[in-house]
Design an enzyme around this catalytic site. Structure first.
Site, mmCIF file in Angstrom:
data_model
loop_
_atom_site.group_PDB
_atom_site.id
_atom_site.type_symbol
_atom_site.label_atom_id
_atom_site.label_comp_id
_atom_site.label_asym_id
_atom_site.label_seq_id
_atom_site.Cartn_x
_atom_site.Cartn_y
_atom_site.Cartn_z
ATOM 1 C CD GLU A 1 -2.849 -1.323 2.285
ATOM 2 O OE1 GLU A 1 -4.073 -1.438 2.168
ATOM 3 O OE2 GLU A 1 -2.264 -1.383 3.389
ATOM 4 C CD GLU B 1 -3.439 -6.345 4.086
ATOM 5 O OE1 GLU B 1 -2.646 -5.404 4.193
ATOM 6 O OE2 GLU B 1 -3.497 -7.061 3.056
#
Length: 252
Positions: A106, A126
């Protein structure tokens, strides 16, 4: 220090320096990246930032051990790692070696360009931990690559190599292992040859135009162009072209 900065010409090399934790992001790293971005934005002699990680790893993402102790890897108004929700006027290049997993990926997505080693690993795992990629992954990735390919990243949590990331259009340059930072700095030098106000205007227009009707995008562009056309740098660019010389940008 968890984050080091080094001025190299007109570029600021920002290095996450927690190799013992695979450069995972804790509160100190978030503060360090935010401070580095502030340094980049405040110094008129700096034109481009290059974000990388120490000792062959970009970042393994959020430091889960620190998070379990109550540390936050986010900064209010600036997002994960002090970067993912930050609006910058100067270009950022991610130089990725080794793992860019979860929040590490990210951070790279928050940059404008990505240079990656061919054996780098990009992934958003995640979901394997009961989470979602909330540092920009679920928002930005479907904007960058086709829907079904983005959903494969997000739903399987499986990584891809730097070479595969380039095939998907996520990476600007694929390089041999160990060469990402050097090539990113070379790319930064190409950007610094251009007018800083124009680079900032490109970033503003691209951001303003995303997801809005075309008429609104052109209106936002007109506002930026009105300011840009009144700048000394535009006149310098035209004059330098007429005189067949390299322009000397002042950022004014």
């Amino acid at each position: 220090m968890s984050v080091r900065t080094e001025i190299l010409g007109s570029s600021l090399l920002i290095t996450i320096d927690r190799p013992q934790a695979r450069n995972a992001v804790d509160a100190a790293v978030a503060r360090g990246i935010a401070a580095a971005i502030d340094q980049l934005e405040a110094d008129p002699n700096l034109r481009v930032g290059v974000l990388t990680g120490a000792e062959g790893t970009f970042s393994a993402g959020m430091d889960l051990k620190a998070a379990l102790k109550g540390e936050s890897p986010e900064i209010d108004g600036r997002g994960f790692g002090g970067l993912t929700e930050t609006q910058t006027t100067k270009p950022l290049i991610a130089a990725v070696e080794g793992f860019a997993m979860g929040g590490g990926f990210e951070l790279a997505l928050a940059c404008d360009l990505i240079v990656a080693a061919e054996d780098a690993q990009f992934g958003l795992p995640e979901v394997k931990r009961g989470l979602v990629a909330a540092g920009g992954g679920v928002i930005r990735l479907p904007q960058r690559i086709p829907h079904h390919l983005a959903m494969e990243f997000l739903l399987t949590g499986e990584p891809v190599t730097g070479a595969r990331a380039a095939e998907l259009g996520l990476v600007n340059r694929v390089v041999a292992p160990g060469e990402a930072a050097a090539v990113a700095l070379q790319l930064a030098e190409r950007l610094t040859a251009n007018a800083p106000l124009a680079l900032a205007a490109v970033k503003k227009i691209v951001t303003a135009a995303h997801g809005v009707p075309e008429a609104d995008a052109f209106e936002a562009q007109r506002k930026e162009m009105a300011q840009l056309m009144g700048s000394a740098d535009v006149r310098e660019g035209m004059q330098a072209f007429a005189e067949r010389r390299q322009p000397v940008w002042t950022g004014r």
